[in-house]
Motif scaffolding. Sequence first.
Motif, PDB file in Angstrom:
ATOM      1  N   TRP A  12      34.347  31.136  41.508  1.00  0.00           N
ATOM      2  CA  TRP A  12      35.601  30.784  40.881  1.00  0.00           C
ATOM      3  C   TRP A  12      35.134  30.020  39.541  1.00  0.00           C
ATOM      4  CZ3 TRP A  12      36.904  25.640  39.490  1.00  0.00           C
ATOM      5  CH2 TRP A  12      38.226  25.565  39.064  1.00  0.00           C
ATOM      6  N   THR A  56      34.008  32.577  37.188  1.00  0.00           N
ATOM      7  CA  THR A  56      35.353  33.550  36.521  1.00  0.00           C
ATOM      8  C   THR A  56      35.850  32.661  35.451  1.00  0.00           C
ATOM      9  OG1 THR A  56      36.864  32.579  38.209  1.00  0.00           O
ATOM     10  CG2 THR A  56      35.983  34.702  38.525  1.00  0.00           C
ATOM     11  N   LEU A  61      34.314  38.749  34.438  1.00  0.00           N
ATOM     12  CA  LEU A  61      34.163  38.571  35.832  1.00  0.00           C
ATOM     13  C   LEU A  61      35.506  38.391  36.331  1.00  0.00           C
ATOM     14  CD1 LEU A  61      32.207  38.472  38.302  1.00  0.00           C
ATOM     15  CD2 LEU A  61      32.336  35.960  38.205  1.00  0.00           C
ATOM     16  N   GLN A  62      36.268  39.177  37.256  1.00  0.00           N
ATOM     17  CA  GLN A  62      37.658  39.010  37.546  1.00  0.00           C
ATOM     18  C   GLN A  62      37.737  39.260  39.151  1.00  0.00           C
ATOM     19  OE1 GLN A  62      39.406  41.873  35.021  1.00  0.00           O
ATOM     20  NE2 GLN A  62      39.404  40.828  33.271  1.00  0.00           N
TER      21      GLN A  62
END
Length: 123
Positions: free
Chosen positions: A16, A19, A25-26
């Motif tokens: 997390w 991201t 980064l998804q």
Amino acid sequence: MTGFILRCAIVALGLWFATKVLSGLQFDTATTLLIAALLLGVVNAIIRPIAIVLTLPLTLVTLGLFLIVINAAMLGLVALLLSGFAISGFWTAVAASLIVSVTSWIASGLIGNNGRIEVIKGK
């Protein structure tokens, strides 16, 4: 079992955070994030040791720096296996694997082998 769940939560926290730091980064949903953390744990337990043994000469020549590439490859493998999780490129995978590794390393210093938070007392 508690330790494994706690470590998966730590990896999810690292993913997390990655991201938020990296635009390439998804994750589609929070559930995808949690499944990715679980799948990354399984991939690191099963496939990563095989990859390390197969690339041992290259790892020795690079003085261990090739392990960063292996970590990025494991993250890329998880992205290939899991729809809803996307990595834009190699360098994003390298940066994300470094962020997850540092997050896990810091958390492992606080969590013992049995999954409980350890308190270190001075004299």
